[in-house]
Write a protein that holds these residues in place. Structure first.
Motif, PDB file in Angstrom:
ATOM      1  N   UNK A 104      25.625 -11.481  -4.077  1.00  6.76           N
ATOM      2  CA  UNK A 104      26.270 -10.544  -3.157  1.00  6.76           C
ATOM      3  C   UNK A 104      25.406  -9.322  -2.863  1.00  6.76           C
ATOM      4  N   UNK A 105      24.133  -9.383  -3.269  1.00  9.47           N
ATOM      5  CA  UNK A 105      23.286  -8.189  -3.156  1.00  9.47           C
ATOM      6  C   UNK A 105      22.013  -8.395  -2.342  1.00  9.47           C
ATOM      7  N   UNK A 106      21.533  -9.617  -2.199  1.00  4.17           N
ATOM      8  CA  UNK A 106      20.329  -9.847  -1.407  1.00  4.17           C
ATOM      9  C   UNK A 106      20.539  -9.337   0.013  1.00  4.17           C
ATOM     10  N   UNK A 107      19.470  -8.839   0.615  1.00  2.00           N
ATOM     11  CA  UNK A 107      19.584  -8.272   1.959  1.00  2.00           C
ATOM     12  C   UNK A 107      18.418  -8.720   2.824  1.00  2.00           C
ATOM     13  N   UNK A 108      18.645  -8.673   4.134  1.00  2.00           N
ATOM     14  CA  UNK A 108      17.648  -9.116   5.100  1.00  2.00           C
ATOM     15  C   UNK A 108      17.394  -8.009   6.124  1.00  2.00           C
ATOM     16  N   UNK A 109      16.129  -7.678   6.328  1.00  2.00           N
ATOM     17  CA  UNK A 109      15.719  -6.818   7.428  1.00  2.00           C
ATOM     18  C   UNK A 109      15.181  -7.725   8.529  1.00  2.00           C
ATOM     19  N   UNK A 110      15.828  -7.711   9.681  1.00  2.00           N
ATOM     20  CA  UNK A 110      15.406  -8.508  10.831  1.00  2.00           C
ATOM     21  C   UNK A 110      14.546  -7.632  11.723  1.00  2.00           C
ATOM     22  N   UNK A 111      13.334  -8.070  11.994  1.00  2.00           N
ATOM     23  CA  UNK A 111      12.447  -7.307  12.862  1.00  2.00           C
ATOM     24  C   UNK A 111      11.969  -8.183  14.009  1.00  2.00           C
ATOM     25  N   UNK A 112      11.913  -7.587  15.183  1.00  2.00           N
ATOM     26  CA  UNK A 112      11.443  -8.302  16.370  1.00  2.00           C
ATOM     27  C   UNK A 112      10.770  -7.275  17.277  1.00  2.00           C
ATOM     28  N   UNK A 113       9.710  -7.681  17.932  1.00  2.00           N
ATOM     29  CA  UNK A 113       9.002  -6.767  18.819  1.00  2.00           C
ATOM     30  C   UNK A 113       9.753  -6.545  20.128  1.00  2.00           C
ATOM     31  N   UNK A 114      10.723  -7.439  20.405  1.00  2.00           N
ATOM     32  CA  UNK A 114      11.438  -7.390  21.673  1.00  2.00           C
ATOM     33  C   UNK A 114      12.838  -6.799  21.487  1.00  2.00           C
ATOM     34  N   UNK A 115      13.120  -5.636  22.052  1.00  2.00           N
ATOM     35  CA  UNK A 115      14.432  -5.002  21.867  1.00  2.00           C
ATOM     36  C   UNK A 115      15.591  -5.831  22.417  1.00  2.00           C
ATOM     37  N   UNK A 116      15.358  -6.596  23.490  1.00  2.00           N
ATOM     38  CA  UNK A 116      16.442  -7.398  24.066  1.00  2.00           C
ATOM     39  C   UNK A 116      16.850  -8.530  23.135  1.00  2.00           C
ATOM     40  N   UNK A 117      15.870  -9.177  22.512  1.00  2.00           N
ATOM     41  CA  UNK A 117      16.192 -10.221  21.544  1.00  2.00           C
ATOM     42  C   UNK A 117      16.917  -9.622  20.340  1.00  2.00           C
ATOM     43  N   UNK A 118      16.437  -8.471  19.876  1.00  2.00           N
ATOM     44  CA  UNK A 118      17.049  -7.829  18.722  1.00  2.00           C
ATOM     45  C   UNK A 118      18.485  -7.405  19.023  1.00  2.00           C
ATOM     46  N   UNK A 119      18.727  -6.963  20.247  1.00  2.00           N
ATOM     47  CA  UNK A 119      20.086  -6.560  20.632  1.00  2.00           C
ATOM     48  C   UNK A 119      21.051  -7.737  20.570  1.00  2.00           C
ATOM     49  N   UNK A 120      20.556  -8.940  20.912  1.00  2.00           N
ATOM     50  CA  UNK A 120      21.396 -10.137  20.813  1.00  2.00           C
ATOM     51  C   UNK A 120      21.798 -10.384  19.360  1.00  2.00           C
ATOM     52  N   UNK A 121      20.818 -10.232  18.451  1.00  2.00           N
ATOM     53  CA  UNK A 121      21.121 -10.427  17.035  1.00  2.00           C
ATOM     54  C   UNK A 121      22.093  -9.390  16.503  1.00  2.00           C
ATOM     55  N   UNK A 122      21.917  -8.144  16.899  1.00  2.00           N
ATOM     56  CA  UNK A 122      22.831  -7.086  16.461  1.00  2.00           C
ATOM     57  C   UNK A 122      24.251  -7.344  16.946  1.00  2.00           C
ATOM     58  N   UNK A 123      24.369  -7.794  18.186  1.00  2.00           N
ATOM     59  CA  UNK A 123      25.693  -8.092  18.739  1.00  2.00           C
ATOM     60  C   UNK A 123      26.349  -9.235  17.979  1.00  2.00           C
ATOM     61  N   UNK A 124      25.593 -10.258  17.672  1.00  2.00           N
ATOM     62  CA  UNK A 124      26.138 -11.408  16.950  1.00  2.00           C
ATOM     63  C   UNK A 124      26.473 -11.067  15.501  1.00  2.00           C
ATOM     64  N   UNK A 125      25.720 -10.135  14.940  1.00  2.00           N
ATOM     65  CA  UNK A 125      25.958  -9.781  13.531  1.00  2.00           C
ATOM     66  C   UNK A 125      27.347  -9.189  13.329  1.00  2.00           C
ATOM     67  N   UNK A 126      27.917  -8.609  14.374  1.00  2.00           N
ATOM     68  CA  UNK A 126      29.248  -8.013  14.260  1.00  2.00           C
ATOM     69  C   UNK A 126      30.331  -9.055  14.014  1.00  2.00           C
ATOM     70  N   UNK A 127      29.992 -10.329  14.291  1.00  2.00           N
ATOM     71  CA  UNK A 127      30.940 -11.421  14.061  1.00  2.00           C
ATOM     72  C   UNK A 127      30.735 -12.073  12.700  1.00  2.00           C
ATOM     73  N   UNK A 128      29.831 -11.526  11.880  1.00  2.00           N
ATOM     74  CA  UNK A 128      29.561 -12.077  10.550  1.00  2.00           C
ATOM     75  C   UNK A 128      30.198 -11.186   9.490  1.00  2.00           C
ATOM     76  N   UNK A 129      30.345 -11.689   8.269  1.00  2.00           N
ATOM     77  CA  UNK A 129      30.901 -10.849   7.190  1.00  2.00           C
ATOM     78  C   UNK A 129      29.911  -9.817   6.671  1.00  2.00           C
ATOM     79  N   UNK A 130      28.689  -9.771   7.234  1.00  2.00           N
ATOM     80  CA  UNK A 130      27.657  -8.887   6.696  1.00  2.00           C
ATOM     81  C   UNK A 130      27.513  -7.595   7.479  1.00  2.00           C
ATOM     82  N   UNK A 131      28.276  -7.452   8.571  1.00  2.00           N
ATOM     83  CA  UNK A 131      28.213  -6.222   9.355  1.00  2.00           C
ATOM     84  C   UNK A 131      28.696  -5.045   8.503  1.00  2.00           C
ATOM     85  N   UNK A 132      27.918  -3.962   8.545  1.00  2.00           N
ATOM     86  CA  UNK A 132      28.290  -2.714   7.857  1.00  2.00           C
ATOM     87  C   UNK A 132      28.407  -2.872   6.339  1.00  2.00           C
TER      88      UNK A 132
END
Length: 306
Positions: A136-164
């Motif tokens: 319950x403690x491992x964490x992931x930093x997602x990095x991408x050079x493209x802000x539009x791709x990263x925004x898609x991931x951030x939006x989708x992350x809100x539907x996961x149990x890992x948001x916030x």
């Protein structure tokens, strides 16, 4: 469901991928391979698909491609691979087994997912660590050079149990210069279907070596080279005939998907890429790679010596 969805468009284009026109187009395109040069210092050239471009221009041109395809990226991956990319990603994560006690951090992992875009790999990593290994403690930093791709991931992350929860974060960054990551701080560095688009792959691998802890793992999932001449002939017909057409019909963007299939063709062979990893100082297990679906994709791993 994804595979079934992918099969319907493929029937509509079946006649296209076997046409002689497609083969002639591919033969003409491959002549450009001889014109490409390797990356280097300012003033040198590199490849953008089959086109030779100034090295300084490639990053912006790749960025334009992924900004264009960001919203339809996963749908197009389903259509391009007939849904198989999901199985490849699942296998990739299982083979890394995040959240086990063998990590260099003890019970939890500090994972860096480069070119993570839509979050596909990051979400799988946390699902595996949590649901398979009870971590319950491992964490992931997602990095991408493209802000539009990263925004898609951030939006989708809100539907996961890992948001916030503090276990998932997103940051715009260049894999060739990870200024925001400390040396010897990462247990696992992953990049899935992204490294072929880097301008300087050797620089990115050196950065991976720097940020990984001793004993840390560098893991790449990437399109590669088919190891059967008969299968390869069909595969190229599909890539160069069907995929740009699917991009035009589904995403309204033929040129971006033409680039994507050309970038696959330009990526080093399995043996060449494994050698690049070893030259950086990584120890590669076994022969250095695992072929998936006859070599359409491959998994490469390197371990930073302790």
């Amino acid at each position: 469901m994804a595979s079934q969805l992918a099969l319907r468009p493929s029937r509509r284009i079946a006649t296209l991928i076997t046409s002689s026109r497609t083969l002639r187009a591919f033969s003409s395109s491959t002549k450009c391979l001889q014109q490409s040069q390797t990356t280097g210092q300012d003033g040198r050239t590199t490849h953008f698909g089959f086109e030779t471009v100034p090295e300084a221009e490639k990053e912006a041109r790749v960025g334009k491609v992924f900004s264009s395809v960001a919203s339809s990226y996963d749908t197009m991956n389903d259509l391009m691979s007939l849904g198989i990319h999901r199985l490849w990603k699942d296998h990739f994560v299982r083979s890394l087994n995040p959240g086990t006690r063998s990590s260099t951090s003890g019970n939890s992992w500090n994972i860096l997912d480069i070119a993570g875009g839509t979050g596909d790999i990051a979400f799988r990593m946390l699902d595996h660590a949590t649901n398979i290994n009870g971590d319950l403690h491992s964490k992931v930093l997602v990095s991408d050079i493209n802000p539009d791709m990263l925004a898609e991931g951030q939006k989708r992350s809100l539907q996961t149990p890992y948001a916030n929860t503090g276990r998932l974060d997103f940051k715009v960054g260049n894999a060739e210069k990870l200024d925001f990551v400390e040396s010897n701080s990462i247990d696992l560095y992953t990049v899935a279907f992204g490294i072929r688009n880097f301008t300087d792959k050797d620089a990115a691998i050196r950065e991976a070596f720097r940020v990984l802890k001793p004993g840390g793992v560098f893991a790449v999932l990437e399109f590669s080279h088919v190891n059967s001449s008969l299968f390869n002939a069909f595969y190229k017909r599909w890539n160069f005939g069907a995929i740009p057409l699917i991009g035009q019909v589904v995403a309204g963007d033929r040129d971006s998907y033409q680039y994507l299939v050309e970038s696959i063709e330009k990526f080093p062979t399995q043996e060449e890429f494994s050698s690049m990893i070893q030259r950086t100082g990584f120890v590669v297990p076994g022969k250095g790679y695992e072929n998936l679906t006859g070599g359409i994709a491959s998994i490469h791993k390197g371990i930073k010596p302790a």
